[in-house]
Design a protein around this motif. Structure first.
Motif, mmCIF file in Angstrom:
data_model
loop_
_atom_site.group_PDB
_atom_site.id
_atom_site.type_symbol
_atom_site.label_atom_id
_atom_site.label_comp_id
_atom_site.label_asym_id
_atom_site.label_seq_id
_atom_site.Cartn_x
_atom_site.Cartn_y
_atom_site.Cartn_z
ATOM 1 N N UNK A 108 33.032 -7.896 31.252
ATOM 2 C CA UNK A 108 34.060 -8.626 30.524
ATOM 3 C C UNK A 108 34.865 -7.659 29.673
ATOM 4 N N UNK A 109 36.093 -8.082 29.337
ATOM 5 C CA UNK A 109 36.966 -7.310 28.464
ATOM 6 C C UNK A 109 37.567 -8.263 27.445
ATOM 7 N N UNK A 110 37.458 -7.925 26.171
ATOM 8 C CA UNK A 110 38.131 -8.691 25.126
ATOM 9 C C UNK A 110 39.573 -8.209 25.043
ATOM 10 N N UNK A 111 40.531 -9.127 25.149
ATOM 11 C CA UNK A 111 41.939 -8.731 25.140
ATOM 12 C C UNK A 111 42.672 -9.192 23.887
ATOM 13 N N UNK A 112 41.921 -9.685 22.903
ATOM 14 C CA UNK A 112 42.523 -10.050 21.628
ATOM 15 C C UNK A 112 42.855 -11.524 21.509
ATOM 16 N N UNK A 113 42.982 -11.984 20.265
ATOM 17 C CA UNK A 113 43.335 -13.370 19.965
ATOM 18 C C UNK A 113 42.338 -14.356 20.569
ATOM 19 N N UNK A 114 41.083 -13.942 20.698
ATOM 20 C CA UNK A 114 40.052 -14.838 21.196
ATOM 21 C C UNK A 114 39.984 -14.986 22.701
ATOM 22 N N UNK A 115 40.754 -14.195 23.439
ATOM 23 C CA UNK A 115 40.778 -14.296 24.900
ATOM 24 C C UNK A 115 39.977 -13.173 25.541
ATOM 25 N N UNK A 155 31.937 -13.096 46.623
ATOM 26 C CA UNK A 155 33.267 -12.811 46.075
ATOM 27 C C UNK A 155 33.148 -12.417 44.606
ATOM 28 N N UNK A 156 34.047 -11.570 44.162
ATOM 29 C CA UNK A 156 34.158 -11.230 42.749
ATOM 30 C C UNK A 156 35.391 -11.932 42.190
ATOM 31 N N UNK A 157 35.195 -12.759 41.190
ATOM 32 C CA UNK A 157 36.256 -13.590 40.626
ATOM 33 C C UNK A 157 36.581 -13.127 39.215
ATOM 34 N N UNK A 158 37.865 -12.874 38.949
ATOM 35 C CA UNK A 158 38.316 -12.500 37.608
ATOM 36 C C UNK A 158 39.026 -13.685 36.975
ATOM 37 N N UNK A 159 38.499 -14.111 35.820
ATOM 38 C CA UNK A 159 39.054 -15.250 35.098
ATOM 39 C C UNK A 159 39.434 -14.835 33.690
ATOM 40 N N UNK A 160 40.423 -15.513 33.134
ATOM 41 C CA UNK A 160 40.853 -15.240 31.767
ATOM 42 C C UNK A 160 40.922 -16.545 30.988
ATOM 43 N N UNK A 161 40.377 -16.527 29.779
ATOM 44 C CA UNK A 161 40.427 -17.711 28.929
ATOM 45 C C UNK A 161 39.791 -17.420 27.590
ATOM 46 N N UNK A 162 39.721 -18.439 26.759
ATOM 47 C CA UNK A 162 39.058 -18.264 25.468
ATOM 48 C C UNK A 162 37.548 -18.224 25.689
ATOM 49 N N UNK A 198 27.176 2.400 19.925
ATOM 50 C CA UNK A 198 25.897 1.702 19.923
ATOM 51 C C UNK A 198 26.091 0.210 19.707
ATOM 52 N N UNK A 199 26.945 -0.166 18.745
ATOM 53 C CA UNK A 199 27.187 -1.582 18.476
ATOM 54 C C UNK A 199 27.861 -2.258 19.660
ATOM 55 N N UNK A 200 28.864 -1.578 20.229
ATOM 56 C CA UNK A 200 29.589 -2.172 21.344
ATOM 57 C C UNK A 200 28.682 -2.356 22.558
ATOM 58 N N UNK A 201 27.822 -1.377 22.824
ATOM 59 C CA UNK A 201 26.885 -1.522 23.931
ATOM 60 C C UNK A 201 25.882 -2.630 23.637
ATOM 61 N N UNK A 202 25.433 -2.735 22.384
ATOM 62 C CA UNK A 202 24.519 -3.809 22.016
ATOM 63 C C UNK A 202 25.126 -5.183 22.251
ATOM 64 N N UNK A 203 26.392 -5.334 21.911
ATOM 65 C CA UNK A 203 27.091 -6.615 22.135
ATOM 66 C C UNK A 203 27.187 -6.909 23.625
ATOM 67 N N UNK A 204 27.515 -5.884 24.422
ATOM 68 C CA UNK A 204 27.663 -6.083 25.860
ATOM 69 C C UNK A 204 26.326 -6.468 26.498
#
Length: 217
Positions: free
Chosen positions: A139-146, A198-205, A120-126
């Motif tokens: 989006x996907x959180x991959x750790x360390x703020x990224x 187009x679908x663009x995948x980006x990674x960053x903080x 429930x919390x994770x869906x609420x955040x999304x």
């Protein structure tokens, strides 16, 4: 494909089970209710009626054949914790458990499970993220703020190069992939021309990706 065991076939447990089936895996669904186990017998690989708070009953499930076990028991925290403890005693290594509240989470963390889930919390955040950044499809959180974010290219930036879009952030945002209909373009360079749709995948903080948002709407 892998085999999984899901204990607790409430809304969360059955949704996870059916999605695993859809992805080509096999799933043993376990519930203490004969009615529920029978209801999903045709949809899952196997359903078992079992009181998971009974360690002797769990021993009969051949859990060593499962890639992972998901404990998806609903509001009964005592049953969830007893089940988790028994599974740890039986040597289950990859153990994911749904937590219902903060106290539940705290106890589970002491038991050393592989992953604690707060659906429930994770869906609420999304949902909040989607409302705040409507240009981000996922989006996907991959750790360390990224984060890895999925963005659909809008008509306003059609025929713009990736370098023009990212501009001064070209060196601090990683361009992972562009998906154009059935075609994939991994690691596109700054001269890559984007097309609407187009679908663009980006990674960053998070901060850097957030600062890019005004260019994407």
């Amino acid at each position: 494909m892998a085999h999984f065991t899901v204990i607790g076939l409430g809304r969360f447990g059955i949704t996870a089970s059916l999605e695993l089936i859809h992805m080509g895996h096999s799933v043993t669904g376990v519930d203490c209710s004969e009615k529920i186990a029978t209801q999903y017998a045709e949809e899952l690989t196997q359903t078992v009626i079992c009181d998971s708070t009974d360690e002797r009953a769990l021993k009969e499930l051949s859990l060593s054949e499962s890639e992972a076990v998901l404990v998806a028991i609903g509001e009964d925290m005592e049953a969830s914790l007893l089940t988790t403890l028994h599974l740890k005693n039986l040597g289950v290594k990859h153990l994911w458990v749904k937590a219902n509240n903060a106290a539940h989470h705290t106890i589970l963390s002491k038991l050393g499970v592989s992953k604690i889930i707060h659906p429930e919390e994770e869906m609420g955040i999304r949902v909040a993220q989607a409302l705040n950044y409507p240009m981000v499809s996922d989006y996907i959180a991959i750790g360390h703020g990224y984060y890895v974010v999925e963005i659909e290219v809008i008509e306003r930036i059609d025929n713009m190069s990736l370098g023009e879009l990212l501009n001064d952030k070209i060196h601090i945002i990683e361009s992972l992939l562009v998906k154009r209909e059935q075609d994939l373009f991994p690691k596109p360079n700054d001269k890559f021309i984007l097309h609407s749709g187009d679908i663009l995948l980006l990674c960053g903080t998070r901060a850097v990706l957030k600062s890019l948002a005004p260019r994407l709407v």
